[in-house]
Each structure stands twice: as C-alpha cells, then as structure tokens.
Scaffold this motif. Sequence first.
Motif, short mmCIF file in Angstrom:
data_model
loop_
_atom_site.label_atom_id
_atom_site.label_comp_id
_atom_site.label_asym_id
_atom_site.label_seq_id
_atom_site.Cartn_x
_atom_site.Cartn_y
_atom_site.Cartn_z
N LEU A 265 0.83 -1.20 0.00
CA LEU A 265 0.00 0.00 0.00
C LEU A 265 0.87 1.26 0.00
CD1 LEU A 265 -2.76 -1.04 2.58
CD2 LEU A 265 -2.90 -1.10 0.08
N TYR A 266 1.95 1.23 0.76
CA TYR A 266 2.83 2.40 0.86
C TYR A 266 3.46 2.71 -0.50
CZ TYR A 266 6.54 5.42 2.72
OH TYR A 266 7.38 6.47 2.99
N TYR A 267 4.02 1.70 -1.14
CA TYR A 267 4.69 1.95 -2.42
C TYR A 267 3.68 2.13 -3.55
CZ TYR A 267 9.22 1.63 -0.35
OH TYR A 267 10.32 1.93 0.41
N ARG A 268 2.47 1.69 -3.34
CA ARG A 268 1.40 2.05 -4.28
C ARG A 268 1.18 3.56 -4.24
NH1 ARG A 268 -3.36 5.10 -3.53
NH2 ARG A 268 -4.97 4.43 -4.98
N ASP A 269 1.23 4.15 -3.03
CA ASP A 269 1.09 5.60 -2.89
C ASP A 269 2.27 6.34 -3.52
OD1 ASP A 269 -1.36 5.63 -1.68
OD2 ASP A 269 -0.69 6.56 0.19
N VAL A 270 3.47 5.80 -3.33
CA VAL A 270 4.65 6.41 -3.95
C VAL A 270 4.49 6.43 -5.46
CG1 VAL A 270 7.14 6.21 -4.31
CG2 VAL A 270 6.18 5.74 -2.05
N LEU A 271 4.05 5.32 -6.02
CA LEU A 271 3.82 5.23 -7.46
C LEU A 271 2.73 6.20 -7.91
CD1 LEU A 271 4.61 3.76 -10.06
CD2 LEU A 271 2.89 2.02 -9.51
N CYS A 272 1.68 6.35 -7.09
CA CYS A 272 0.60 7.28 -7.40
C CYS A 272 1.12 8.72 -7.44
CB CYS A 272 -0.50 7.14 -6.35
SG CYS A 272 -1.96 8.16 -6.66
N CYS A 273 1.97 9.07 -6.48
CA CYS A 273 2.55 10.41 -6.46
C CYS A 273 3.42 10.65 -7.69
CB CYS A 273 3.39 10.61 -5.20
SG CYS A 273 2.43 10.85 -3.70
N GLN A 289 4.15 14.56 1.93
CA GLN A 289 5.48 15.10 1.65
C GLN A 289 6.54 14.00 1.60
OE1 GLN A 289 5.96 18.21 0.64
NE2 GLN A 289 3.72 18.33 0.85
N THR A 290 6.45 13.03 2.50
CA THR A 290 7.39 11.90 2.49
C THR A 290 7.22 11.08 1.22
OG1 THR A 290 7.33 11.76 4.90
CG2 THR A 290 8.11 9.83 3.72
N LEU A 291 5.98 10.86 0.82
CA LEU A 291 5.71 10.07 -0.38
C LEU A 291 6.19 10.78 -1.64
CD1 LEU A 291 2.11 8.96 0.65
CD2 LEU A 291 4.09 7.45 0.45
N ILE A 292 6.02 12.09 -1.67
CA ILE A 292 6.48 12.87 -2.83
C ILE A 292 8.01 12.81 -2.93
CG2 ILE A 292 6.72 15.22 -3.76
CD1 ILE A 292 3.87 15.74 -2.75
N ARG A 293 8.70 12.93 -1.79
CA ARG A 293 10.16 12.84 -1.81
C ARG A 293 10.61 11.47 -2.30
NH1 ARG A 293 9.76 15.74 3.12
NH2 ARG A 293 9.97 13.80 4.32
N ALA A 294 9.93 10.42 -1.84
CA ALA A 294 10.27 9.07 -2.29
C ALA A 294 10.02 8.92 -3.78
CB ALA A 294 9.47 8.04 -1.50
N ALA A 295 8.92 9.50 -4.26
CA ALA A 295 8.59 9.42 -5.69
C ALA A 295 9.64 10.10 -6.55
CB ALA A 295 7.22 10.05 -5.93
N LYS A 296 10.18 11.21 -6.05
CA LYS A 296 11.23 11.92 -6.80
C LYS A 296 12.55 11.16 -6.77
CE LYS A 296 9.35 16.58 -6.15
NZ LYS A 296 9.54 17.91 -5.50
N ALA A 297 12.80 10.46 -5.67
CA ALA A 297 14.08 9.77 -5.51
C ALA A 297 14.13 8.45 -6.27
CB ALA A 297 14.35 9.53 -4.03
N LEU A 298 12.98 7.86 -6.52
CA LEU A 298 12.92 6.54 -7.15
C LEU A 298 12.45 6.63 -8.59
CD1 LEU A 298 11.25 4.58 -4.20
CD2 LEU A 298 13.58 4.25 -5.01
N SER A 299 13.09 5.88 -9.46
CA SER A 299 12.63 5.77 -10.84
C SER A 299 11.50 4.75 -10.92
CB SER A 299 13.79 5.33 -11.74
OG SER A 299 14.17 4.01 -11.42
N TYR A 300 10.81 4.73 -12.05
CA TYR A 300 9.77 3.71 -12.24
C TYR A 300 10.37 2.31 -12.16
CZ TYR A 300 6.22 7.13 -13.59
OH TYR A 300 5.31 8.16 -13.59
#
Length: 337
Positions: A265-273, A289-300
């Motif tokens: 569920l958590y990484y589903r949110d990261v992917l959504c962001c 904000q944490t999820l957005i930072r993770a989304a920027k740091a991780l590639s698809y």
Amino acid sequence: MASCMRLCYNMCDFKDVPGQEEMKRQLEMSVRRNHLSHSYLLLGAKGVGKLTMARAFAKRLLCTGEGPRPCGRCHSCIQIAADTHPDVVTIQRDKTALGVDAVREQLAQEIRIRPFSGERRIFIVPEAEKMTQQAQNAILKTIEEPPDYAMILLLAEQEEALLPTIRSRVLRLVFRPVPEAEILKRLRAAGAPPERAEEAARFSRGIYRRAEELVQVEEVYSRYRKTLELLRELPGCDETVFQRTEAEVASLYAEPAGFLEFLRLYYRDVLCCKSSGNSAALIFPGEEQTLIRAAKALSYEQLGVILKEIETAEERLRLNVSKELTIELLLLAIRRE
C-alpha cells in the motif's frame, strides 16, 4: 480510545455487516421463498465480515420471535448472540490446520444429531481453506448427502485452496470491498475522532474490521504509526539504522503478511505520487510530503523492483522460507533501491 469504544465482533444481525447489501437481499429472499441450499461458501478477505454474516444468517433462520426477523429478543436470538445455541456449531481448528479428526468429530458425526430446539442445525467452518485434503474429503461426503435439517457454511479467503468437488457443490457468496464512505460513516457513528476515522477508512481498503481495529485498538494504531516511521528512515540508511529497523519489524509483526500488505500500500502511494501527483487518492494522506520525496528519488524501474521484491517475499513465505530471512532480504532490497 479502546476504553470509549468497543469491538463488536460478537454482534450478528445483517445490519452489523458493513456493505454487502446485495448479498443480504439475496439471503433474505431465499429465506422467504424457502429456496435454501444445504451448503454455502462465503468468500472474502480477512476481516470483511464473513463470520458475522454467517452468524446473522443463522440468527435469521432460527429466530422464533414475532414480526420482523431476526427479532433479537427470542431465546434463539439471545443464544446465538451469546454463542451458546446448541444448533449453531462453529468448527474449531488447531493453530495451523483443520484436520480430518476435527472435521469428523465436530461435523461429520455431530451433523447426524437432529436439531435440539428448531428446524435446522447450522455448521460454520471458519478459514475453510486451512482444511487438510483429508479433512476436505471428509466434509465432501457430508456436503454430497446432508441431512434435510443441516446447513454448512464454509468461510474462506482463497477459493482455490478448496477441492474442485467441494466448490462445485456449494453456493458461492462473494464479499465485496465496503465503500470508504460507509466505513467512515460507521466509524464516526461509533465515536471515532474525525481525523483518525478518515485515516482508518483510507487504510482499510474496503475491510471494515481493519479500520475498526485501527481506530479502537491503540496497539494497532501504534504499529501503524511506527511502521510509517520505519519506512521513512529505511531507504539508504546506515547499518545501525537497518539493524534496528529489522528488529522493530520483527517485534511489530508476528506474522510478516501484515507488513508485506502495508509495504504494498505504501509503495502504491509512492507510485501514485510519481505518476499523477493526485493526493486525493492516497491511502496515507498524512504522509504526502514523504511520499512525494520518495517518488522523486525513485525511478519507475526502481519502484518496479521494490514491488517485485514484495511479491518474491510472499512467495518465499508460501515455500516456508524463514520469516526472518525473508524480511531481511526484502528490507535490504528497499534500502538498496
């Protein structure tokens, strides 16, 4: 919170089952028309309300009161609510599996006894997918030739774990996820603070008990908050933080399945962001904000690797790989990505 609210798993009227309105109408109509099956299979995720529905159905069938049924006041209704009705038998299993001896003693032999006080005897089998193959073969004989007064309610999460011969002889009732709005309404009506209720309704993913426990049980809510904290610190952490995270995950989750579901569920949110930036659809809205930072740091590609590692961990657990090793490998993968 737990002191001012109460878990209500022992309640057993149709109104106590969140959602599932079509199923309730179907069962009510079958009772009124006397078009009843001897065997039902109630399918749905853990906590969605299968046992409550099974007991509510039993209550409806065995009620002896006047007017709308179940009345909740007759001797039969009171006994079912107290789980003491002699004609409603819930099959008990060992810690790991439901073996053939338990099925023979509690069902195959018991079902031969005629009803003590009503017209039916109802046998409820929770977690039916945990029956051994021998136990399933034993129950199959009863399902094929049940006494006229008997009804068997099999409750399961995974239909595929049951023998095809059993699946072909039962009437399937499939539970659907409960709408978030209904879960939120019920939580607020039970006295949950608005912010906690919304948080729980989002996280529940249509499973009311999950939301109810998150609101009412402080231990569950503490685990929820602590897991979020661990996931913030894990990516790229040093060895000391990693070892502490590993130890805390082990202490928080006796069974890793809950942790794996949380991760998904958590990484589903990261992917959504990353893909849409739509915070309204987040399961963890307070972590935006944490999820957005993770989304920027991780590639698809990296997100795909993490989600694949979660699936691999689930497969390892199914193959009886050590829980500790499974979680360690998964956390290492997340830390690395």
